[in-house]
Design an enzyme around this catalytic site. Structure first.
Site, PDB file in Angstrom:
ATOM      1  N   GLU A 125      10.552 -17.106 -18.879  1.00 33.85           N
ATOM      2  CA  GLU A 125      10.069 -17.251 -17.512  1.00 33.85           C
ATOM      3  C   GLU A 125       8.546 -17.236 -17.514  1.00 33.85           C
ATOM      4  O   GLU A 125       7.907 -17.083 -18.562  1.00 33.85           O
ATOM      5  CB  GLU A 125      10.624 -16.138 -16.609  1.00 33.85           C
ATOM      6  CG  GLU A 125      12.136 -16.226 -16.399  1.00 33.85           C
ATOM      7  CD  GLU A 125      12.667 -15.156 -15.474  1.00 33.85           C
ATOM      8  OE1 GLU A 125      11.890 -14.269 -15.066  1.00 33.85           O
ATOM      9  OE2 GLU A 125      13.864 -15.187 -15.161  1.00 33.85           O
ATOM     10  N   HIS A 246       6.321 -14.713  -4.412  1.00 38.23           N
ATOM     11  CA  HIS A 246       6.994 -15.587  -5.373  1.00 38.23           C
ATOM     12  C   HIS A 246       6.690 -17.033  -5.022  1.00 38.23           C
ATOM     13  O   HIS A 246       6.798 -17.434  -3.861  1.00 38.23           O
ATOM     14  CB  HIS A 246       8.508 -15.346  -5.350  1.00 38.23           C
ATOM     15  CG  HIS A 246       9.196 -15.876  -6.570  1.00 38.23           C
ATOM     16  ND1 HIS A 246       9.373 -17.219  -6.797  1.00 38.23           N
ATOM     17  CD2 HIS A 246       9.747 -15.249  -7.638  1.00 38.23           C
ATOM     18  CE1 HIS A 246      10.007 -17.389  -7.953  1.00 38.23           C
ATOM     19  NE2 HIS A 246      10.238 -16.210  -8.485  1.00 38.23           N
ATOM     20  N   ARG A 295       2.888 -15.700 -11.903  1.00 44.67           N
ATOM     21  CA  ARG A 295       3.267 -16.020 -10.536  1.00 44.67           C
ATOM     22  C   ARG A 295       2.082 -16.160  -9.590  1.00 44.67           C
ATOM     23  O   ARG A 295       2.087 -17.002  -8.691  1.00 44.67           O
ATOM     24  CB  ARG A 295       4.235 -14.947 -10.010  1.00 44.67           C
ATOM     25  CG  ARG A 295       5.603 -15.056 -10.644  1.00 44.67           C
ATOM     26  CD  ARG A 295       6.507 -13.926 -10.215  1.00 44.67           C
ATOM     27  NE  ARG A 295       7.840 -14.108 -10.801  1.00 44.67           N
ATOM     28  CZ  ARG A 295       8.808 -13.214 -10.710  1.00 44.67           C
ATOM     29  NH1 ARG A 295       8.603 -12.072 -10.068  1.00 44.67           N
ATOM     30  NH2 ARG A 295       9.988 -13.445 -11.257  1.00 44.67           N
ATOM     31  N   HIS A 356       7.644 -11.185  -2.323  1.00 49.06           N
ATOM     32  CA  HIS A 356       8.725 -10.972  -3.280  1.00 49.06           C
ATOM     33  C   HIS A 356       8.764  -9.563  -3.864  1.00 49.06           C
ATOM     34  O   HIS A 356       9.837  -8.984  -4.030  1.00 49.06           O
ATOM     35  CB  HIS A 356       8.601 -11.983  -4.416  1.00 49.06           C
ATOM     36  CG  HIS A 356       9.680 -11.898  -5.453  1.00 49.06           C
ATOM     37  ND1 HIS A 356      11.026 -12.014  -5.151  1.00 49.06           N
ATOM     38  CD2 HIS A 356       9.613 -11.709  -6.804  1.00 49.06           C
ATOM     39  CE1 HIS A 356      11.740 -11.894  -6.252  1.00 49.06           C
ATOM     40  NE2 HIS A 356      10.916 -11.702  -7.272  1.00 49.06           N
ATOM     41  N   ARG A 391       2.923  -8.563 -11.248  1.00 48.22           N
ATOM     42  CA  ARG A 391       4.044  -8.255 -12.134  1.00 48.22           C
ATOM     43  C   ARG A 391       4.454  -9.455 -12.975  1.00 48.22           C
ATOM     44  O   ARG A 391       4.609 -10.563 -12.460  1.00 48.22           O
ATOM     45  CB  ARG A 391       5.253  -7.772 -11.310  1.00 48.22           C
ATOM     46  CG  ARG A 391       6.509  -7.563 -12.145  1.00 48.22           C
ATOM     47  CD  ARG A 391       7.634  -6.970 -11.331  1.00 48.22           C
ATOM     48  NE  ARG A 391       8.167  -7.854 -10.324  1.00 48.22           N
ATOM     49  CZ  ARG A 391       9.118  -8.780 -10.538  1.00 48.22           C
ATOM     50  NH1 ARG A 391       9.583  -8.969 -11.775  1.00 48.22           N
ATOM     51  NH2 ARG A 391       9.566  -9.525  -9.555  1.00 48.22           N
TER      52      ARG A 391
END
Length: 546
Positions: A125, A246, A295, A356, A391
């Protein structure tokens, strides 16, 4: 003024437990299972049913250095880079070094992860340079983890669970520590309405603050209750300004509110890519990882393109993955998208950033201690220091596992003596539930993806005006809304203080990162009904395999 406690009826019932755990996601249930057999009685209180929290909705997976060629040092590097210089390096090392064992323990409790030829199937990811994301049911990892944990708790007879229970406030002991917690239970019989649970320790595992904003991927129960409760009890909140948006949340229309469907980063990990309305790739030339950049980088790139073109959303192209792959790898996302009228097999998916994850929360040490004697915090409600300003994808489930295990190592030896609560002299108050939408609109408009001095000042004024109207009647709606307003004021104060752009905190008026002035952490405490901020400098931690 922020109420120093919530107005509530006098408790109508009393029970006891050595440890009360507030929350029933991966963090809360892991803490319960690890404490089982070490203390006499454990009580888990959860605001809805056991599987209603954010863990259930986690799609992508759980990150750990489990694959060939991967190491904790490489996982550490990726986490530090994503955190944009303000991760706690020691906390990150705890996470990545203890993570693999924690995942294997989760498997021993019954969690079934996807495999290929008898080996864990790992994917990649955003922000990761290795395939290290373990997943279950294709895109239903959280649901499988929640199922396994609930089954394990049900096999542990000394773990009591009260569902539909909202934690209202901590009960103070004469030394300022924890003597118990008041809860409101929507049930029948003796345990109904507001009661008190006398206890020797409280573990907060109540999740995040997503409902502070009009659009969020978080469930409706994510109203910042644990953070607000801790703040009122004297704990500090840290890094609250770092709210992750997000980048690929399915766009349902300009007026859509509440929980929004997430299009997992794992879809881009399998080859999907972002395009604008003219079909041009958005992430080419923006970052060396392109569509798998961290992100905050992707969310900002999408937002910039939306602003430049005046479009309400961008597009995610995953058509080339094919129908069979979609059915096998992402069945839940596929069904959800089709439910909303989009078939990802043949159509572009409309996406836009939405709230998110809260990277900040209740400030803790490496063992989950929250600064108030007898109070611990773990998971999204906490700020352990691992996430920094942004994060890294799929580190959240791992954080809940690892730091709940660490709490269970120290808490039994630190159990406080039983004590009767003292008279609570804190000023009480409530706003009405009717102001909730106004709070969300202010936060979304002025404290969302893009922030500025004027917008933040306007937000402070609007929120202060709402906080001056303490006319609410006790009940779940007023309690939740007051918690949302409390966290909104604390978050806005922190965002106004940090005059730079870093990670998920984007100031239009201070567009550059400034390590000379802002490498470090902002703490918020409650002082006479006002959020008080302070800055603690720390050396930047941007990676490097030491």
């Amino acid at each position: 003024m922020i109420p120093s406690r919530l107005t509530a009826p006098e408790p109508g019932w009393t029970t006891r437990a050595d440890v009360v755990i507030v929350g029933s996601g991966i963090a809360g249930l892991t803490a319960a299972l690890r404490l089982y057999g070490q203390v006499d009685k454990i009580l888990v209180v959860t605001k809805d049913v056991l599987n209603a929290g954010s863990t259930q909705w986690a799609q992508g997976g759980i990150a750990a250095a489990l694959g060939p060629g991967d190491t904790p040092a490489q996982h550490e590097h990726d986490t530090l880079v994503a955190g944009a210089g303000v991760c706690d390096r020691e906390a990150v090392r705890v996470l990545v070094n203890e993570g693999p064992e924690a995942v294997h323990e989760l498997i021993s409790w019954g969690a079934v992860f996807d495999q290929h030829d008898g080996v864990l199937s790992l994917t990649r990811e955003g922000g990761h340079h290795r395939d290290r994301i373990a997943h279950a049911g294709g895109d239903a990892t959280g649901a499988e983890i929640q199922r396994a944990l609930i089954a394990a708790v049900e096999r542990a007879p000394d773990i009591e669970v009260i569902q539909h229970a909202l934690a209202v406030d901590l009960l103070p002991a004469d030394d300022g520590g924890v003597a118990g917690v008041t809860v409101h239970v929507l049930g029948e019989g003796q345990v109904d309405g507001v009661g008190r649970v006398l206890c020797r320790s409280v573990v907060l595992a109540s999740g995040g603050l997503g409902q502070v904003f009009s659009q969020s991927t978080n469930p409706s129960v994510a109203t910042g209750d644990g953070m607000a409760l801790a703040l009122r009890a004297g704990a500090g909140l840290r890094d609250l300004e770092f709210v992750q948006f997000h980048p690929t949340v399915m766009w349902l229309g300009a007026h859509s509110e509440g929980q929004q469907p997430l299009i997992s980063e794992a879809v881009r990990g399998e080859g999907a890519f972002l395009v604008d309305w003219e079909g041009r790739r958005i992430m080419e030339g923006v970052h060396d990882l392109a569509d798998l950049a961290p992100r905050d980088v992707v969310a900002k790139a999408i937002t910039r393109r939306m602003n430049d073109t005046g479009r309400p959303h961008m597009w995610l192209d995953a058509r080339h993955l094919g129908g069979a792959f979609w059915e096998r790898r992402f069945p839940t996302i596929l069904a959800t998208a089709r439910q909303h009228g989009v078939d990802p097999v043949t159509e572009l998916i409309p996406v836009a950033p939405a709230q998110h994850y809260a990277s900040g929360g209740v400030a803790t040490d490496l063992w989950g201690r929250a600064g108030v004697p007898g109070l611990y915090a773990t998971g999204e409600v906490a700020c352990s220091g691992v996430h920094g300003a942004n994060r890294l994808a799929s580190n959240s489930l791992l954080e809940g596992l690892v730091f709940s295990r660490r709490i269970a190592e120290v808490l039994p030896g630190e159990l406080r003596p039983w004590s009767e609560p003292v008279h609570d002299r804190r000023d009480a108050g409530l706003v009405t539930g009717s102001v909730r939408r106004h709070v969300q609109e202010v936060m979304t408009g002025e404290v969302g993806v893009l922030r500025s001095e004027k917008g933040l000042a306007d937000a402070v004024g609007d929120l202060d005006a709402l906080a001056s109207q303490l006319r609410g009647e006790p009940g779940p709606d007023a309690w939740e809304t007051t918690n949302l307003l409390t966290i909104s004021q604390a978050l806005t104060a922190a965002a106004a203080l940090r005059e730079e752009t870093r990670g998920s905190h984007w100031r239009e008026d201070f567009p550059e990162r400034d390590d000379d002035e802002w490498a470090g952490h902002i703490d918020v405490v409650l002082d006479r009904g006002r959020p008080q901020t302070s800055f603690r400098a720390a050396p930047p931690t941007d990676g490097g395999w030491e």
